[in-house]
Design a protein around this motif. Structure first.
Motif, mmCIF file in Angstrom:
data_model
loop_
_atom_site.group_PDB
_atom_site.id
_atom_site.type_symbol
_atom_site.label_atom_id
_atom_site.label_comp_id
_atom_site.label_asym_id
_atom_site.label_seq_id
_atom_site.Cartn_x
_atom_site.Cartn_y
_atom_site.Cartn_z
ATOM 1 N N LEU A 18 0.969 -1.211 -0.158
ATOM 2 C CA LEU A 18 0.132 -0.003 -0.143
ATOM 3 C C LEU A 18 0.869 1.242 0.002
ATOM 4 O O LEU A 18 1.860 1.307 1.045
ATOM 5 N N TRP A 72 1.424 5.399 -0.472
ATOM 6 C CA TRP A 72 0.822 6.759 0.018
ATOM 7 C C TRP A 72 1.142 7.657 -1.342
ATOM 8 O O TRP A 72 2.441 7.764 -1.734
ATOM 9 N N ARG A 98 -8.188 1.378 6.275
ATOM 10 C CA ARG A 98 -6.706 1.232 6.599
ATOM 11 C C ARG A 98 -6.079 2.558 6.565
ATOM 12 O O ARG A 98 -5.159 3.078 7.529
ATOM 13 N N ALA A 99 -6.457 3.545 5.451
ATOM 14 C CA ALA A 99 -6.001 4.810 5.487
ATOM 15 C C ALA A 99 -6.061 5.619 6.641
ATOM 16 O O ALA A 99 -5.411 6.668 7.504
ATOM 17 N N THR A 113 -4.452 4.324 9.882
ATOM 18 C CA THR A 113 -3.178 4.491 9.771
ATOM 19 C C THR A 113 -2.619 5.866 10.555
ATOM 20 O O THR A 113 -1.835 6.141 11.087
ATOM 21 N N LEU A 169 -4.019 6.701 -0.354
ATOM 22 C CA LEU A 169 -3.373 5.097 -0.254
ATOM 23 C C LEU A 169 -3.926 4.184 -1.128
ATOM 24 O O LEU A 169 -5.191 3.930 -1.520
ATOM 25 N N ASP A 225 3.840 3.936 7.409
ATOM 26 C CA ASP A 225 3.621 2.834 6.781
ATOM 27 C C ASP A 225 2.577 2.089 6.921
ATOM 28 O O ASP A 225 2.040 1.817 8.151
ATOM 29 N N ALA A 226 1.464 1.876 5.787
ATOM 30 C CA ALA A 226 0.207 1.045 5.907
ATOM 31 C C ALA A 226 0.186 -0.137 5.779
ATOM 32 O O ALA A 226 -0.976 -0.658 5.497
#
Length: 297
Positions: free
Chosen positions: A164, A166, A195-196, A199, A231, A250-251
């Protein structure tokens, strides 16, 4: 008793068994549900026996129906084997689904694999979001699809993982401390969106979804316009006109799975998964996590 049985009606009977119901079988057979029900009625009339009985809200095979189904399988297998020996098999269409994130890189590999395994077969593609594709496979409208699974708990064959990444517009600068972080994301439901958000929130940032879209191009357009960061799963290469933001937290990764419709030919399923594995094995930066179909999975 009838002197002959309609092969298409027998194929419908097999489809009902493999798909687990009339509705899904109609989709796989590319006919309406009333037409499918008519196939069943004509078979029952010809054989003078009841093939289905109601079980609550569903229909199930009667004992006589199970007998007819077994004979139908044998008849269709013998018929199709004879056509194969005579090199007179019917035209075949394989419907492949893929998310936008991996279509550009993965589908060319899929075309080559299916052409090699099934010469003369026609391949049709459906590109869309993972949730829609998974539903299309479940309904039998798509033979198999490669879908994203951020949770890592989804159904189907686990093929690999995608990093993933950015992205932001060139020159974009992060908000000052205490200011809201703008995010460009897919419309809900979307595991990558969640998730974005989580995170960035874990880093103490207040996040606002500044723009959203149902398509990848829409998300990328919002990022290019400078509306915020996004993301995006990466299957290789970089998004043009955008900058990778390695300074953001970090995702992790998302899983890529291949889901196949019920009753899909084992050879088609194996060729598709092998193509996905080949795609990953040729790209060292992607993690390969599966190499073959588990029989019966």
């Amino acid at each position: 008793m009838t002197n002959s049985l309609d092969l298409e009606h027998l194929r419908t009977l097999i489809a009902i068994s493999e798909c687990g119901g009339f509705g899904k079988a109609a989709t796989v057979r590319h006919i309406s549900q009333p037409a499918l029900s008519q196939h069943v009625r004509l078979l029952e009339r010809a054989l003078k026996r009841k093939l289905f009985e109601r079980d609550g809200r569903n229909m199930r095979f009667t004992p006589e129906g199970e007998r007819v189904l077994a004979e139908a399988r044998r008849i269709i297998a013998a018929h199709d084997a004879a056509l194969h020996r005579l090199e007179a098999t019917e035209d075949r269409t394989i419907v492949v689904g893929s998310t936008e994130h991996s279509a550009e890189q993965l589908l060319p590999e899929m075309i080559r694999a299916l052409e090699a395994a099934f010469p003369g077969a026609t391949t049709r593609f459906e590109i869309g979001r993972s949730t829609r594709l998974a539903d299309a496979v479940h309904r039998g409208a798509v033979d198999f699809a490669f879908v994203l699974d951020p949770s890592g708990q989804g159904a189907g064959h686990l093929v690999g993982t995608l990093p993933l990444v950015w992205y932001a517009a060139p020159g974009w600068t992060p908000p000052a401390p205490g200011e809201t972080w703008p995010l460009v994301a897919f419309e809900e439901p979307c595991g990558i969106r969640e998730r974005a958000l989580s995170t960035l929130a874990a880093e103490g940032h207040v996040v606002e979804v500044r723009a959203q879209s149902t398509t990848l191009e829409g998300v990328l357009a919002g990022v290019r316009a400078g509306l915020g960061v996004a993301l995006i799963p990466s299957a290789g290469g970089r998004q043009s006109g955008l900058t990778v933001r390695g300074d953001l937290p970090d995702a992790g990764t998302t899983h890529l799975r291949m889901v196949a419709r019920r009753g899909l030919d084992d050879e088609v399923e194996r060729a598709a998964l092998d193509a996905g594995v080949t795609f990953y094995s040729q790209r060292p930066h992607l993690q390969l996590v599966a190499t073959s179909i588990v029989q019966g999975a």
